[in-house]
Design an enzyme around this catalytic site. Structure first.
Site, PDB file in Angstrom:
ATOM      1  N   LYS A 159      41.872 -40.538  39.932  1.00  0.00           N
ATOM      2  CA  LYS A 159      42.964 -40.595  38.960  1.00  0.00           C
ATOM      3  C   LYS A 159      42.997 -39.381  38.043  1.00  0.00           C
ATOM      4  O   LYS A 159      41.954 -38.933  37.554  1.00  0.00           O
ATOM      5  CB  LYS A 159      42.818 -41.841  38.081  1.00  0.00           C
ATOM      6  CG  LYS A 159      43.080 -43.156  38.797  1.00  0.00           C
ATOM      7  CD  LYS A 159      42.944 -44.313  37.810  1.00  0.00           C
ATOM      8  CE  LYS A 159      42.864 -45.661  38.488  1.00  0.00           C
ATOM      9  NZ  LYS A 159      44.119 -46.101  39.098  1.00  0.00           N
ATOM     10  N   GLY A 161      43.630 -54.225  34.840  1.00  0.00           N
ATOM     11  CA  GLY A 161      42.499 -54.692  34.048  1.00  0.00           C
ATOM     12  C   GLY A 161      42.696 -56.055  33.417  1.00  0.00           C
ATOM     13  O   GLY A 161      41.894 -56.474  32.599  1.00  0.00           O
ATOM     14  N   GLY A 176      41.741 -53.299  41.556  1.00  0.00           N
ATOM     15  CA  GLY A 176      40.949 -52.564  40.572  1.00  0.00           C
ATOM     16  C   GLY A 176      39.741 -53.366  40.170  1.00  0.00           C
ATOM     17  O   GLY A 176      38.757 -53.476  40.906  1.00  0.00           O
TER      18      GLY A 176
END
Lengths: 300, 195
Positions: free
Chosen positions: A89, A161, A243
């Site tokens: 990223k 998240g 993630g």
């Protein structure tokens, strides 16, 4: 705008080559990993690629502060540990982080809202790179602006998240719903769509003609269970990014394997029931309304 | 004619488009029952480690090897080439190959994604098959190359001296991606094996 390099009759960095790798990842699972050990767990489970980053989004959210590109040493450690593609990223607009990632030889750069944006008006000019880029989007206009800047893969942003799938579902429905409407639009309405979406008319016309985005459309942000992965695949995502959902669960290896099998067999409830059994607890989730920062609002 | 496409992961849809344009009916193959119904099989690009693992988990590896041994025509592109080969180098220790063509293949032999490329290939076999003999524009993505070939293998095209398109009987393999473009000649070679 395309910037291919030619050596001895070989052209690198073309749109075909960049979008082509995204084609190869379809139907697969791309997993966030923070070290070589996690990368091996991901590859062993059948991940098609890993996303190398210092902290998974749920930790970035917990720690606060400025989130930046990962340490090159850590990215290289992950590259050395697996044979599948490695992504990393860069901050929105931080083209130097992207240049560094390209120099490191990562296979895809994610210009990601999970990191703290470096530019409040401009995204990276992705045409200038040989390495391909994936970008997040919450709606079709955002997706088309990213494609016009050279992105070769789009993913829903979701809300990273949180372990909460609701935002990814909203974004997928928004993008795919508008695509379905544009296929029915007459030429005058296509002009209006381009204005509304703040997107280039030729891309709107292409969607009208083909009924699809010009690049693969993956899903990210909040996938925490095999059922979540199958849900977004049934809604029309072509692959999934997971993630925090894998390595914040109680049994990452089993969860990783189950998500891979659910992504493949997403239309078969019998298999989904089988792979969902005995996985221990999924990551703890967060209600969107309780968040101080919504990452999906980052990007312009 | 029903032509299967192994649909565990990877670039399934572009192959389906190419086959449809040639008048074949593409069928997605995910289970042994799906495989029973097809007369030929395309093994697409994707991640060969993942596809190999999923072939085992779906109980599809052994039925696939049996069909190939019984002479089912097959086209393997990129990861599909690795899966059809006899042996893979630079892969994972647990990665299985079907052994349908006597090749040793090296994974990611041209480098990482930044080294992926397009180039024109001269393919003599097109002339023998009555197809347009002009060069084929080929797309290589983290592509494998052939490290060594057995005596029964015909090399149909090479890049920098390394074979990238090979045939043994009715099994055709390419390091590159004929499905990412409008040129149907490689798929036509497969169809010719069926009819």
């Amino acid at each position: 705008m395309e910037n291919p390099q030619t050596t001895a009759g070989h052209q690198t960095g073309t749109q075909l080559v960049k979008r082509g790798l995204a084609e190869m990842l379809k139907g697969g699972v791309i997993m966030d990993v923070v070290d070589a050990e996690q990368a091996r767990v991901a590859e062993d489970a059948g991940a098609v690629a890993v996303m190398a980053l210092e902290r998974v989004p749920s930790d970035i959210r917990r720690d606060g502060g400025v989130a930046r590109m990962s340490d090159p040493e850590m990215i290289e450690g992950i590259k050395a540990a697996v044979t599948i593609p490695v992504m990393a990223k860069a901050r929105i607009g931080h083209f130097v982080e992207a240049q560094i990632l390209e120099a490191l030889g990562v296979d895809y750069v994610d210009e990601s809202e999970v990191l703290t944006p470096a530019d409040e008006a401009h995204h990276i000019d992705k045409w200038a790179f040989t390495v391909p880029f994936v970008c997040g989007a919450t709606n079709l206009g955002e997706a088309l602006r990213r494609i016009s800047e050279g992105a070769c893969m789009i993913r829903s942003k979701g809300e990273a998240g949180t372990g909460n799938i609701v935002e990814a579902v909203r974004h997928l429905r928004q993008i795919l719903g508008d695509i379905r409407k544009i296929t029915q639009a007459d030429p005058a309405e296509q002009f209006e769509w381009a204005k509304q979406l703040q997107a280039p008319l030729p891309l709107v016309q292409e969607i009208h003609d083909t009924g699809r985005l010009p690049v693969p459309m993956f899903c990210a942000g909040g996938i925490a269970t095999p059922a979540d992965a199958a849900l977004v695949m049934q809604l029309g995502a072509e692959a999934v990014f997971v993630g925090s959902g894998i390595f914040k669960s109680s049994d990452p290896s089993a969860m990783a394997k189950a998500v891979v099998e659910a992504t493949l067999n997403y239309r078969d409830p019998q298999i989904l029931a089988k792979v969902s059994r005995g996985l221990g607890s999924a990551m703890a989730g967060l209600e969107i309304a309780t968040l101080d920062t919504t990452y999906a609002d980052r990007g312009w | 004619m029903d032509v299967g496409i192994l649909a565990l992961q990877g670039a399934v849809e572009p192959h389906a488009r190419s086959l449809t344009r040639l008048g074949a009916r593409p069928v997605e193959v995910r289970t042994p029952a799906d495989l029973d119904g097809v007369g030929a099989l395309v093994l697409p690009g994707g991640e060969s480690t993942t596809i190999s693992m999923l072939l085992e988990r779906q109980g599809l590896f052994d039925p696939l090897v049996e069909r190939l041994e019984a002479g089912m025509p097959a086209l393997g592109t990129c990861a599909g080439m690795i899966l059809l080969a006899a042996e893979v180098l630079d892969g994972r220790a647990d990665q299985r190959c079907a052994g349908a063509i006597d090749l040793v293949v090296r994974r990611n032999a041209f480098g990482r994604q930044v080294d992926s490329f397009e180039t024109d290939l001269d393919i003599g076999a097109f002339t023998e098959s009555g197809l347009d003999p002009t060069p084929f524009h080929a797309v290589f993505i983290r592509a494998p190359v052939v490290d060594s070939t057995g005596p029964a293998v015909e090399v149909l095209a090479s890049v920098d001296g390394a074979p990238v398109l090979c045939r043994q009987g009715c099994v055709i393999v390419s390091s590159f991606h004929p499905e990412l473009g409008d040129d149907l000649r490689i798929h036509q070679l497969l169809i010719n094996e069926v009819t």
